[in-house]
Structure formats: C-alpha cells, structure tokens
Design a protein around this motif. Structure first.
Motif, PDB file in Angstrom:
ATOM      1  N   TYR A  36     -88.652  70.527  48.581  1.00  0.00           N
ATOM      2  CA  TYR A  36     -89.797  70.130  49.408  1.00  0.00           C
ATOM      3  C   TYR A  36     -89.403  70.157  50.879  1.00  0.00           C
ATOM      4  O   TYR A  36     -88.341  69.665  51.262  1.00  0.00           O
ATOM      5  N   ARG A  37     -90.256  70.779  51.672  1.00  0.00           N
ATOM      6  CA  ARG A  37     -90.025  70.834  53.113  1.00  0.00           C
ATOM      7  C   ARG A  37     -91.273  70.355  53.839  1.00  0.00           C
ATOM      8  O   ARG A  37     -92.394  70.584  53.392  1.00  0.00           O
ATOM      9  N   TRP A  38     -91.047  69.704  54.981  1.00  0.00           N
ATOM     10  CA  TRP A  38     -92.172  69.226  55.793  1.00  0.00           C
ATOM     11  C   TRP A  38     -92.245  70.037  57.076  1.00  0.00           C
ATOM     12  O   TRP A  38     -91.260  70.177  57.794  1.00  0.00           O
ATOM     13  N   ASP A  39     -93.410  70.613  57.318  1.00  0.00           N
ATOM     14  CA  ASP A  39     -93.639  71.402  58.529  1.00  0.00           C
ATOM     15  C   ASP A  39     -94.255  70.484  59.585  1.00  0.00           C
ATOM     16  O   ASP A  39     -95.442  70.159  59.513  1.00  0.00           O
TER      17      ASP A  39
END
Length: 292
Positions: free
Chosen positions: A228-231
């Motif tokens: 999971y990555r947060w932009d």
C-alpha cells in the motif's frame, strides 16, 4: 514472464481435458485401484464384511477435486491475463494446494498394504463432508435439513460402529468429535503442503509459503500494508506490486499442485502419468524471476 505462465496454464488445462476424453479415467487391469478393491473385500468390521467400494469412492472424490482445481487454475490464468495479481491469486492457490493435499491423502500410495487405513480416510472425508453439509443446511434453513442431519448422524452412529472396531476409533474427550480412525486424521493446509512434499520427495514449497498463504487469505494487515502506498499529491492511496516474484511463486505452486493431482489419480487407476509429469517439469523452463 506472466504471459509465459498464461500459456503454460492453457497447455496444462487442454492436456488434462484431452487426457480425460481419451482415457475416460477408466481403471486398468492390475491397477492399484483394482488391487485395493480386492483387498478391501476381504476385510470385516464388527457388523459386516466390507464390499470394496471404498477404493471407488476415493477415486471418484479425488477426480472431482481435481476438476475443481482445474476451474481454480483457469481463474488464476484469467487474473494473470488481466494483471490482477497483487492479492487475488493467493486464495485460489491455497484452494488448489489444499485440494491437492487432500487427493494425495486419499490416494496415498503408502496405504496400498493398509486397506483399513484407506477405508478410514474415505470415511473421514465423507463424515467431514456430511458435517459441513448439515451445518450449511441449518444456516440456510434448507427444506431437507432434517434428512441431511439424519444422514450425518447415521454415518457416525450407525455406519461407523458397523465398519470399524472400538479400538480403531478415537474421539476428542471434550467435544466428542471423531479425531482419528485407524490412526488416520484429515489434514489441514499445513499438513496438505507436507503431503505434497513427502509424496514427491522434494521441496515444492518455497520457504514461508504456508505462513504466506495463511496470512494472505485472512484479515492480516501486514500483507496489505506491504504493497500500500499513499500519494500525498493526489490525496489517495493505491496498491503496487514491487516485483513479479510473488505472483510467479504462487502460480508455480498452483500449477505443480494441479499436475500432481493429475499424476496421483492416473497412477491409482493404472493410467500413464508421463504427460502430467512433463508439464510439471516444463514450468521451470519458462521465464522466471532471477534468484534472490
């Protein structure tokens, strides 16, 4: 690499379907199936002689499970085509592996000289199936729930004491559940993986595969958090696949497990196994991730 897996799965499924059409899965003279049928007919329980049908039930159940695994493998193929490989392959691979372990458990060649052990495994499989069917019927308030529950109770209370001696039956002291029959017990995921490895005398499971399959098919946060990555700029999150190693390993295990099921059923019925063996080996000739 992913396209290579898609093509290989297609080849495996086509070959499996063609094999079934050619052979009709009919047992050959002198096969382990025929040998065990004869051996089982010579055994007796507390209430009556056995009739040898246990061998046929083991073969039929295993063939149905292998067909189910083929459907799962086809779903894996579809997901790879669409590049939906971050999470979705793990549940399918786990199902195929558990089916494979169960088939090996039912048709285990080491039981050739232990007919009571073979019959015990068949009975345990049928009792487990009847128990799950009864639970589902109750939950859905099925109109035939009463008959379904009666069938499960009859297996345990009427059929079991007729076929097996008290010394062969072991119940859980607290729950009263049947846990072992003729020293046999039904395997879970971990035992299924070990059955596959023991059956072919080699390690087909990458280190940690049991833990990963278990965690990936349960609400385990770290599995999700790892990809999971947060932009920050767009103010939204998204999932990424850091490398192809994970879907490759899962798909390879699914293919190997499926072809192993095919092999063990063919062997039990006295049919040629070489095509399934070759397909299991061929996957390692395809493009694959570099070694770590």
């Amino acid at each position: 690499m992913l396209d290579g897996l898609v093509g290989h799965i297609d080849k495996c499924l086509d070959a499996y379907e063609d094999f079934g059409r050619r052979t009709r899965w009919e047992a050959q003279p002198g096969s382990p199936f025929e040998y065990e049928t004869g051996r089982l007919r010579r055994h007796i329980g507390p209430g009556r002689h056995w009739n040898g049908t246990e061998a046929n039930r083991a073969a039929v159940i295993s063939t149905l499970f292998t067909q189910q695994a083929a459907e799962h493998l086809e779903a894996v193929q579809s997901l790879i085509k669409e590049r939906q490989v971050t999470f979705s392959i793990a549940p399918l691979t786990r199902s195929i592996v558990e089916l494979c372990g169960h088939v090996y458990w039912l048709l285990d060649p080491s039981l050739m000289d232990n007919p009571r052990g073979r019959a015990a495994r068949v009975f345990l499989a049928e009792l487990d199936d009847a128990t799950k069917r009864a639970s589902a019927a109750k939950a859905f308030e099925h109109p035939d729930t009463e008959q379904i529950v009666k069938f499960k109770k009859a297996l345990r209370q009427e059929v079991l004491p007729v076929l097996f001696y008290p010394s062969e039956i072991e119940f859980d002291e607290r729950s009263g559940a049947l846990v072992r029959l003729c020293k046999q017990s039904k395997p879970g995921l971990s035992a299924s993986l070990r059955f596959i490895e023991n059956a072919i005398a080699q390690d087909v499971v990458t280190p940690g595969m049991y833990g990963y399959l278990s965690n990936a098919t349960h609400p385990t946060p770290y599995i999700v958090e790892e990809v999971y990555r947060w932009d920050e700029a767009q103010g939204r999150g998204y999932f990424v696949l850091p490398e192809a190693r994970n879907p490759y390993a899962l798909t390879r295990l699914a293919v190997v497990a499926f072809t192993l099921m095919w092999q063990v059923i063919a062997a039990y019925r006295g049919l040629d196994q070489q095509e399934a063996v070759d397909l299991a080996i061929e996957i390692d000739t395809l493009p694959s991730p570099p070694p770590e």
